[in-house]
Scaffold this motif. Structure first.
Motif, PDB file in Angstrom:
ATOM      1  N   LYS A  67     -23.050 -38.175  -9.398  1.00  0.00           N
ATOM      2  CA  LYS A  67     -22.774 -37.422  -8.275  1.00  0.00           C
ATOM      3  C   LYS A  67     -22.661 -38.465  -7.036  1.00  0.00           C
ATOM      4  O   LYS A  67     -22.070 -38.354  -6.067  1.00  0.00           O
ATOM      5  N   VAL A  68     -23.805 -39.299  -7.053  1.00  0.00           N
ATOM      6  CA  VAL A  68     -24.102 -40.278  -5.757  1.00  0.00           C
ATOM      7  C   VAL A  68     -22.755 -41.198  -5.816  1.00  0.00           C
ATOM      8  O   VAL A  68     -22.027 -41.274  -4.893  1.00  0.00           O
ATOM      9  N   LEU A  81     -19.863 -39.298  -4.432  1.00  0.00           N
ATOM     10  CA  LEU A  81     -19.914 -39.113  -2.811  1.00  0.00           C
ATOM     11  C   LEU A  81     -19.581 -40.495  -2.265  1.00  0.00           C
ATOM     12  O   LEU A  81     -18.776 -40.433  -1.076  1.00  0.00           O
ATOM     13  N   LEU A  82     -20.074 -41.278  -2.866  1.00  0.00           N
ATOM     14  CA  LEU A  82     -19.939 -42.805  -2.038  1.00  0.00           C
ATOM     15  C   LEU A  82     -18.258 -42.972  -2.058  1.00  0.00           C
ATOM     16  O   LEU A  82     -17.935 -43.536  -0.829  1.00  0.00           O
ATOM     17  N   THR A 120     -15.866 -40.767  -2.175  1.00  0.00           N
ATOM     18  CA  THR A 120     -15.216 -39.970  -1.318  1.00  0.00           C
ATOM     19  C   THR A 120     -15.528 -40.608   0.250  1.00  0.00           C
ATOM     20  O   THR A 120     -14.484 -40.848   0.901  1.00  0.00           O
ATOM     21  N   ALA A 121     -16.936 -40.837   0.665  1.00  0.00           N
ATOM     22  CA  ALA A 121     -17.065 -41.528   1.873  1.00  0.00           C
ATOM     23  C   ALA A 121     -16.127 -42.702   2.234  1.00  0.00           C
ATOM     24  O   ALA A 121     -15.427 -42.969   3.154  1.00  0.00           O
ATOM     25  N   LEU A 139     -13.313 -43.149   4.858  1.00  0.00           N
ATOM     26  CA  LEU A 139     -13.061 -44.436   5.997  1.00  0.00           C
ATOM     27  C   LEU A 139     -12.030 -45.159   6.044  1.00  0.00           C
ATOM     28  O   LEU A 139     -11.639 -45.504   6.954  1.00  0.00           O
TER      29      LEU A 139
END
Lengths: 426, 298
Positions: free
Chosen positions: A3-4, A7-8, A10-11, A15
């Protein structure tokens, strides 16, 4: 853990999307047209007037210089200087930069624009001087602009009036019109410009045109002399227009468009403006017959028009296409180029030696003044102080509303000038 | 231990989503803001773009020596105070009035709110024609038709600022009204019934029930009107361009003129810093005053 990672990811994607806007765009066109015709060089030109105002000229470039593709960039006047300056500071910017005399001299000192003295001989002094720094030409003086007094021919004929030849006659003219119930002149004094120009035009006649005051403007730019103590007599005389209530406080509530309406619809007999207004006047009232006379002083003479060289075209010293830029500037500096430029700016005159254009009928009565070369704008020689004209006009608004005397206004302007000169005298 | 770790990780997961926006914010908001502070102590101008020198407080002293900047501060304060007081009171009166059972209630509400929909630039253009002293000026035509002297709304240096305020009250009072209406409708009806049983007339009901409970919305409207008033720019730009003379120059128009027309970047930055601090202090004082009022009435 998965999941991390998601998320990373996606971020980071978000960006990169955000930042993507910052880069890229600029470099793409160059790469794109390489495959097209390998010899065609793109020259970018920026100007604060719409493309229509130079259309014929751009067509001429296209025809005469097939190796060059001109990319025209319109930037609104209010933002123009700001945008161009940011680009120039970053070592970029358009290849050909449109400037006014003051910015041209500033850019020259900062090294942003190139010495183009090789073209200087083709232009006469009147245009050349305002775009030169230390005797070197930095921008081509464009088609001139000027402002005089439009008058309604029908009203004048009906009352048997003739264009004046002195300021006294002009005052008498105002009086006759007023007595006959016609507003002598419309003025959009809500803007700071018209009173500034009107009063300076009188000073040009009665003060600046005198041989002993030849260097006044240059000295004023250096802070060696002041308006207060020099211009007072002339301005006091000019302010008869206010004292006799030909210019009234009402006019501070009227803007350029409204004043134009008053003149075009025959509500006012005169209005001070220039060639750019002709089209709009005719659009509002196709039947209006009008002409223009220049500003006069106490002595009879050819009179003066306020004006000067219009836009100046300068060459960016950081341009990658120096040679092509010079080709374009060279073309503009031919009679053909000037004719093409004039075609979309009718009414002005060219500073190129030996080039003359036929004037539209609306300017018949100023032809003598133009022939005498009596077109001038003092602030074009005021250097760092040239921005003071806005304050000049604003303090004159106070004079019109009775809040300041002429002397107080001149002193306030001098104070502002000192501030402008001091801060930038490095 | 395990739950704590998991909780921490969860928070971290969520916060990482903020990262792009945070970077954007730091880059385009915080960084320029801080650089304004830096530039305000240098000799940055359009004639000196590199090799900046530190000049101490010179720019800040320069503010007090400039007629334009001093007048603009005075004008902005007058403007902001008038806007705050009248927008709040007029908005409140309108809201209370239109909260009643009127047949035309909805039409009237939309009519009062409508001006807020338009851009100030359009409003400015419209009113400059309405208030013009030329024969095309609608208001002055009416005044002269009634046999009175023309009023030079925008051309009289003593009057121009107040004329601008009038147009802005016309535009924004409806907006304040909407906020007040929302608040009014949230006041429980039983409070009014209780007051009636105690024998309160409608005047007393307004002062003792309505107004104290309106405190949150009054707070919002007053503070936004004050801040918006202090940084007013667009309507001035469209309506008077700061004239006649400097009589309607505001902090923002003077700032733009100093920085972009005259090229005094550093002086403009100093003015911006002073403005920022002043707005912060005024807002803080106002908030604490309004909070106290809220506490007292409860």
């Amino acid at each position: 853990m998965k999941k991390v990672n998601m998320l990373l990811l996606t971020a980071v994607t978000a960006l990169s999307l955000t930042l993507a806007g910052c880069s890229g765009a600029k470099n793409e066109p160059a790469a794109a047209d390489q495959g097209d015709k390998k010899d065609k060089v793109k020259v970018r030109i920026a100007y604060w007037n719409k493309e229509e105002s130079v259309k014929t000229l751009l067509d001429l470039v296209k025809e005469k210089l097939p190796n060059i593709e001109v990319e025209y960039q319109f930037i609104d006047n209010k933002q123009y200087q700001n945008i161009i300056e940011t680009q120039l500071t970053a070592g970029a910017g358009p290849d050909i930069i449109s400037t006014n005399p003051y910015t041209a001299s500033r850019y020259a000192k900062l090294g942003y624009i190139k010495d183009i003295s090789s073209l200087a001989d083709r232009y006469n002094d009147g245009g050349k001087n305002v775009y030169s720094v230390d005797g070197k030409l930095y921008a081509l003086p464009g088609i001139s602009w000027f402002e005089g007094m439009f008058y309604n021919k029908e009203i004048f004929d009906k009352l048997n009036l003739k264009p004046p030849t002195t300021f006294e006659e002009e005052l008498a003219l105002h009086e006759t019109l007023k007595k006959n119930g016609i507003k002598p002149q419309a003025m959009g004094a809500k803007s700071w410009e018209p009173m500034m120009k009107s009063s300076m035009a009188f000073v040009m006649n009665d003060f600046l045109a005198k041989p002993e005051n030849k260097d006044f403007d240059v000295q004023y730019a250096e802070g060696k002399t002041k308006l207060d103590g020099n211009w007072n007599t002339a301005i006091e005389k000019w302010s008869e227009l206010i004292k006799k209530e030909y210019l009234t406080e009402d006019m501070l509530g009227i803007d350029y468009d409204q004043a134009l309406d008053e003149f075009a619809t025959g509500k006012a007999a005169m209005w001070q403006s220039g060639p750019w207004a002709v089209e709009t006047i005719q659009k509002k009232n196709a039947n209006l017959k009008f002409d223009m006379f220049p500003f006069y002083g106490t002595e009879p003479g050819a009179g003066w028009l306020i004006g000067g060289p219009g836009v100046g075209f300068a060459a960016n010293s950081n341009s990658k296409h120096q040679e092509e830029v010079m080709q374009v500037l060279d073309l503009i500096s031919t009679p053909e180029g000037q004719q093409a430029f004039w075609n979309d700016n009718k009414g002005g005159s060219s500073y190129l030696k030996g080039v003359e254009f036929e004037m539209p009928e609306q300017f018949a009565s100023v032809s003598e003044t133009l022939k005498a070369g009596n077109v001038y704008a003092p602030w074009n020689n005021w250097g760092n102080a040239s921005n003071v004209i806005e304050d000049y006009g604003k303090y004159f608004q106070y004079v019109l509303s009775g809040k300041m005397t002429v002397t107080e206004a001149l002193q306030a302007i001098d104070k502002k000038t000192a501030e402008l000169i001091k801060a930038k005298a490095e | 231990m395990n739950t704590k770790m998991r909780l921490l990780k969860r928070e971290f997961d969520y916060q990482i989503l903020i990262l792009p926006v945070l970077i954007f914010y730091l880059l385009f908001c915080v960084y320029p803001f801080l650089s304004t502070f830096y530039y305000s102590f240098t000799d940055y101008s359009n004639m000196k773009l590199t090799n900046l020198k530190f000049v101490g407080l010179e720019n800040f002293i320069g503010i007090f020596d400039s007629d334009l900047l001093m007048i603009s501060i005075k004008n902005s304060i007058i403007y902001a105070l008038l806007m705050t007081v009248f927008q709040t009171t007029l908005g409140l009166i309108l809201a209370v009035f239109l909260d009643r059972k009127l047949k035309t209630k909805n039409i009237l509400r939309s009519m009062f709110f409508l001006p807020a929909v338009f851009s100030p630039l359009i409003i400015g253009y419209l009113w400059s024609y309405l208030m013009s002293t030329s024969d095309f000026g609608l208001i002055n035509s009416a005044i002269t038709a009634l046999g009175f002297e023309k009023i030079n709304f925008l051309g009289n240096p003593d009057l121009a600022l107040y004329s601008v305020v009038v147009t802005q009250l016309w535009q924004w009072t409806g907006w304040a009204m909407v906020i007040f209406l929302a608040n009014l409708q949230s006041i429980p009806k039983d409070l009014y019934e209780a007051a009636e049983i105690d024998g309160a007339n409608s005047w007393r009901k307004f002062w003792k029930v309505t107004l104290p409970l309106m405190q949150p919305s009054v707070n919002v409207v007053a503070v936004t009107a004050m801040i918006g008033g202090l940084k007013v720019f667009d309507i001035i730009f469209a309506l008077t361009e700061g004239g006649p003379g400097n009589s309607t120059e505001t902090i923002m128009t003077a700032y733009i003129k100093t920085v972009f027309n005259e090229g005094f970047y550093a002086k403009g930055a100093a003015f911006g810093v002073v403005f920022f601090i002043a707005v912060m202090i005024i807002t803080m004082v106002m908030m604490s005053f309004l909070r106290k009022w809220g506490e007292n009435t409860r």
